[in-house]
Structures are given as structure tokens and as C-alpha cells.
Design an enzyme around this catalytic site. Sequence first.
Site, PDB file in Angstrom:
ATOM      1  N   ASP A   9      66.198 -25.095   6.789  1.00  0.00           N
ATOM      2  CA  ASP A   9      67.877 -25.454   6.848  1.00  0.00           C
ATOM      3  C   ASP A   9      68.247 -24.171   6.969  1.00  0.00           C
ATOM      4  O   ASP A   9      67.905 -23.261   6.656  1.00  0.00           O
ATOM      5  CB  ASP A   9      67.906 -26.444   5.519  1.00  0.00           C
ATOM      6  CG  ASP A   9      69.523 -26.820   5.677  1.00  0.00           C
ATOM      7  OD1 ASP A   9      69.954 -27.215   6.695  1.00  0.00           O
ATOM      8  OD2 ASP A   9      69.960 -26.837   4.689  1.00  0.00           O
ATOM      9  N   LEU A  10      69.723 -24.377   7.312  1.00  0.00           N
ATOM     10  CA  LEU A  10      70.716 -23.007   7.358  1.00  0.00           C
ATOM     11  C   LEU A  10      71.437 -22.790   6.011  1.00  0.00           C
ATOM     12  O   LEU A  10      71.342 -22.157   5.326  1.00  0.00           O
ATOM     13  CB  LEU A  10      71.583 -23.063   8.730  1.00  0.00           C
ATOM     14  CG  LEU A  10      72.436 -22.067   9.169  1.00  0.00           C
ATOM     15  CD1 LEU A  10      71.419 -20.904   9.316  1.00  0.00           C
ATOM     16  CD2 LEU A  10      73.385 -22.347  10.097  1.00  0.00           C
ATOM     17  N   ASP A  11      72.530 -23.827   6.182  1.00  0.00           N
ATOM     18  CA  ASP A  11      73.582 -23.656   4.887  1.00  0.00           C
ATOM     19  C   ASP A  11      72.782 -23.601   3.649  1.00  0.00           C
ATOM     20  O   ASP A  11      72.382 -24.812   3.315  1.00  0.00           O
ATOM     21  CB  ASP A  11      74.590 -24.851   5.172  1.00  0.00           C
ATOM     22  CG  ASP A  11      75.509 -24.677   6.608  1.00  0.00           C
ATOM     23  OD1 ASP A  11      75.329 -23.395   7.146  1.00  0.00           O
ATOM     24  OD2 ASP A  11      76.034 -25.671   6.980  1.00  0.00           O
ATOM     25  N   THR A  17      77.127 -20.379   3.794  1.00  0.00           N
ATOM     26  CA  THR A  17      77.922 -20.829   4.533  1.00  0.00           C
ATOM     27  C   THR A  17      78.768 -22.115   3.974  1.00  0.00           C
ATOM     28  O   THR A  17      80.080 -22.609   4.655  1.00  0.00           O
ATOM     29  CB  THR A  17      77.885 -21.232   6.158  1.00  0.00           C
ATOM     30  OG1 THR A  17      76.605 -21.835   5.992  1.00  0.00           O
ATOM     31  CG2 THR A  17      77.584 -19.823   6.939  1.00  0.00           C
ATOM     32  N   LYS A  45      76.724 -32.272   1.182  1.00  0.00           N
ATOM     33  CA  LYS A  45      75.687 -31.423   1.384  1.00  0.00           C
ATOM     34  C   LYS A  45      74.588 -32.282   2.196  1.00  0.00           C
ATOM     35  O   LYS A  45      74.157 -33.295   1.954  1.00  0.00           O
ATOM     36  CB  LYS A  45      74.811 -31.038  -0.018  1.00  0.00           C
ATOM     37  CG  LYS A  45      75.263 -29.569  -0.543  1.00  0.00           C
ATOM     38  CD  LYS A  45      74.402 -29.239  -1.641  1.00  0.00           C
ATOM     39  CE  LYS A  45      74.735 -27.773  -1.975  1.00  0.00           C
ATOM     40  NZ  LYS A  45      73.726 -27.320  -2.952  1.00  0.00           N
ATOM     41  N   SER A 114      68.741 -27.740  11.318  1.00  0.00           N
ATOM     42  CA  SER A 114      69.945 -27.724  10.725  1.00  0.00           C
ATOM     43  C   SER A 114      71.018 -28.855  11.256  1.00  0.00           C
ATOM     44  O   SER A 114      70.875 -29.056  12.479  1.00  0.00           O
ATOM     45  CB  SER A 114      70.712 -26.476  10.498  1.00  0.00           C
ATOM     46  OG  SER A 114      71.729 -26.415  10.381  1.00  0.00           O
ATOM     47  N   ALA A 115      71.735 -29.487  10.469  1.00  0.00           N
ATOM     48  CA  ALA A 115      72.750 -30.325  10.856  1.00  0.00           C
ATOM     49  C   ALA A 115      73.928 -29.670  11.597  1.00  0.00           C
ATOM     50  O   ALA A 115      74.702 -30.081  12.142  1.00  0.00           O
ATOM     51  CB  ALA A 115      73.324 -31.194   9.813  1.00  0.00           C
ATOM     52  N   LYS A 145      70.101 -36.402   8.417  1.00  0.00           N
ATOM     53  CA  LYS A 145      69.192 -36.397   7.299  1.00  0.00           C
ATOM     54  C   LYS A 145      69.709 -37.760   6.337  1.00  0.00           C
ATOM     55  O   LYS A 145      70.939 -37.602   6.433  1.00  0.00           O
ATOM     56  CB  LYS A 145      69.051 -35.019   6.510  1.00  0.00           C
ATOM     57  CG  LYS A 145      68.669 -33.918   7.401  1.00  0.00           C
ATOM     58  CD  LYS A 145      68.887 -32.301   6.798  1.00  0.00           C
ATOM     59  CE  LYS A 145      68.431 -31.400   7.724  1.00  0.00           C
ATOM     60  NZ  LYS A 145      68.836 -29.928   7.250  1.00  0.00           N
ATOM     61  N   GLU A 169      64.724 -26.614   2.070  1.00  0.00           N
ATOM     62  CA  GLU A 169      65.942 -27.155   2.151  1.00  0.00           C
ATOM     63  C   GLU A 169      66.819 -27.185   0.757  1.00  0.00           C
ATOM     64  O   GLU A 169      66.169 -27.025  -0.316  1.00  0.00           O
ATOM     65  CB  GLU A 169      65.574 -28.944   2.268  1.00  0.00           C
ATOM     66  CG  GLU A 169      65.907 -29.380   3.431  1.00  0.00           C
ATOM     67  CD  GLU A 169      67.275 -29.458   3.811  1.00  0.00           C
ATOM     68  OE1 GLU A 169      68.307 -29.239   3.025  1.00  0.00           O
ATOM     69  OE2 GLU A 169      67.634 -29.735   5.123  1.00  0.00           O
ATOM     70  N   ASP A 170      67.987 -27.370   0.802  1.00  0.00           N
ATOM     71  CA  ASP A 170      68.828 -27.361  -0.650  1.00  0.00           C
ATOM     72  C   ASP A 170      69.421 -28.660  -0.955  1.00  0.00           C
ATOM     73  O   ASP A 170      70.257 -28.674  -1.604  1.00  0.00           O
ATOM     74  CB  ASP A 170      69.869 -26.226  -0.420  1.00  0.00           C
ATOM     75  CG  ASP A 170      71.001 -26.514   0.376  1.00  0.00           C
ATOM     76  OD1 ASP A 170      70.788 -27.070   1.712  1.00  0.00           O
ATOM     77  OD2 ASP A 170      72.411 -26.200  -0.073  1.00  0.00           O
TER      78      ASP A 170
END
Length: 218
Positions: A9-11, A17, A45, A114-115, A145, A169-170
Site C-alpha cells: 500500500d502507499l499512504d 502522506t 484510512k 493503493s487507492a 478495499k 498494509e496500514d
Amino acid sequence: MNTKAFIFDLDGVIVDTAKYHYLAWQKIANELNIEFTLEHNELLKGVSRVRSLDIILELGKVTASQEDKDQWLVQKNEEYLSYLVDMNESEILPGVFEILKFLKQNNQPIALGSASKNARPILEKTGLLSYFDAVVDGNDVTNAKPDPEVFLMAAKLLKIKPEDSIVFEDSVAGVQAANIGNMTSIGIGEATTLHEAKYIFNDFTAIDTQFIEELINK
């Protein structure tokens, strides 16, 4: 050595970010006289931009026309993008680069799932784009997600079966998406929040290369 797909995932996983999203949403909320705290921000999130706005409006019990909503969505994104202008490699979260480098050295395929619709520019600005064999972001998928679409698409692009894929994932929704997709879920963050993940680490500095090797060879 076996080959596994490693999907990030990104953020909140690769870069922080999330703080910029919070500031951008907070500005909208302030204009609408809605109280929007860091605690409220947890509700957003792993959630799409459209749904995030709906959550904020629900918090303030505000009803709005689609026209207003569309305007606020554009405004929020412009605000968010203004924070990204000065992004560089210093924004990469601790320990991430070392893991990416190790995976690359061991010829493990890497994807982003990522979303975010701004994933590519963020990877470019932080100098990480070349580490990724595939990028699946909010422009590529229709289901948010916990629907596993984003991760299943990433695994497919890497030509790896879902059961041989590992997801970092966070968010709760992200961990659920990985589990639903029959992938190995690794939660990055609080154990109390991410208890559905198969493995949980505070951050990437807690993950050593031996653990990654074990995942590859399972």
C-alpha cells in the site's frame, strides 16, 4: 529461492502522506464548521475520496448537493497536491527502502496496490518508481478495499498467484482485502487496530531480511 509477489500500500506504508490528506480534509471541514480531529481521520484510512467526504459530512450532519460535493472533492485534491509539490526521498518511511532494495536484489516482483490516484507522481518524487514492476492505483480499480480487486490486479500483473502474494498494509480495510484475496497480510502499525493481519510490525525497521527470506521460502 522461491518467487513471491510483494504488494505495498502507499499512504502510511511507504510514505506518510496521510498527514497531508488530513490537513486537506481539515481545511474543507473547517469551512463547513465541522469538527474534524486526528481521531476522526482514522475513519478515512484506506477509504476512497468520495466516501471520505461522505463520512465528514455525516460527522457534521451536513447534507449537500452533488454539485457541492464535486466541488469539495476537487478542492480537497488540489489542496492535497499542493503539499506534494516539495516531496522527496526524505518522505520515505524508515526501513522501507532497505526492504525494497533487498527484494530487488533477490529478484522478487514488487507491486503497488493503493487507492490513491496520485500514486505514480508520489513514487516518482520519492525516487522509488523504478523499484516497482507494477503499479495499481485508484485510477485502475472500481472497488475500494476491503474488496481485494486492487491486490488481485497487482498479483495478476506480476503473474503470481494470490496465495503466493504478500501484502503490506496500514489500514483495517486493506488487511481485510488481503485476507479476502487469499494473500498473506502484514499489518504496519498498531496491533490493536490491525489484529486481523497474519503478521504485525510497528514499522519497517522492525522487519529484518531474515523474516522476508522466510516468507519467500514458505
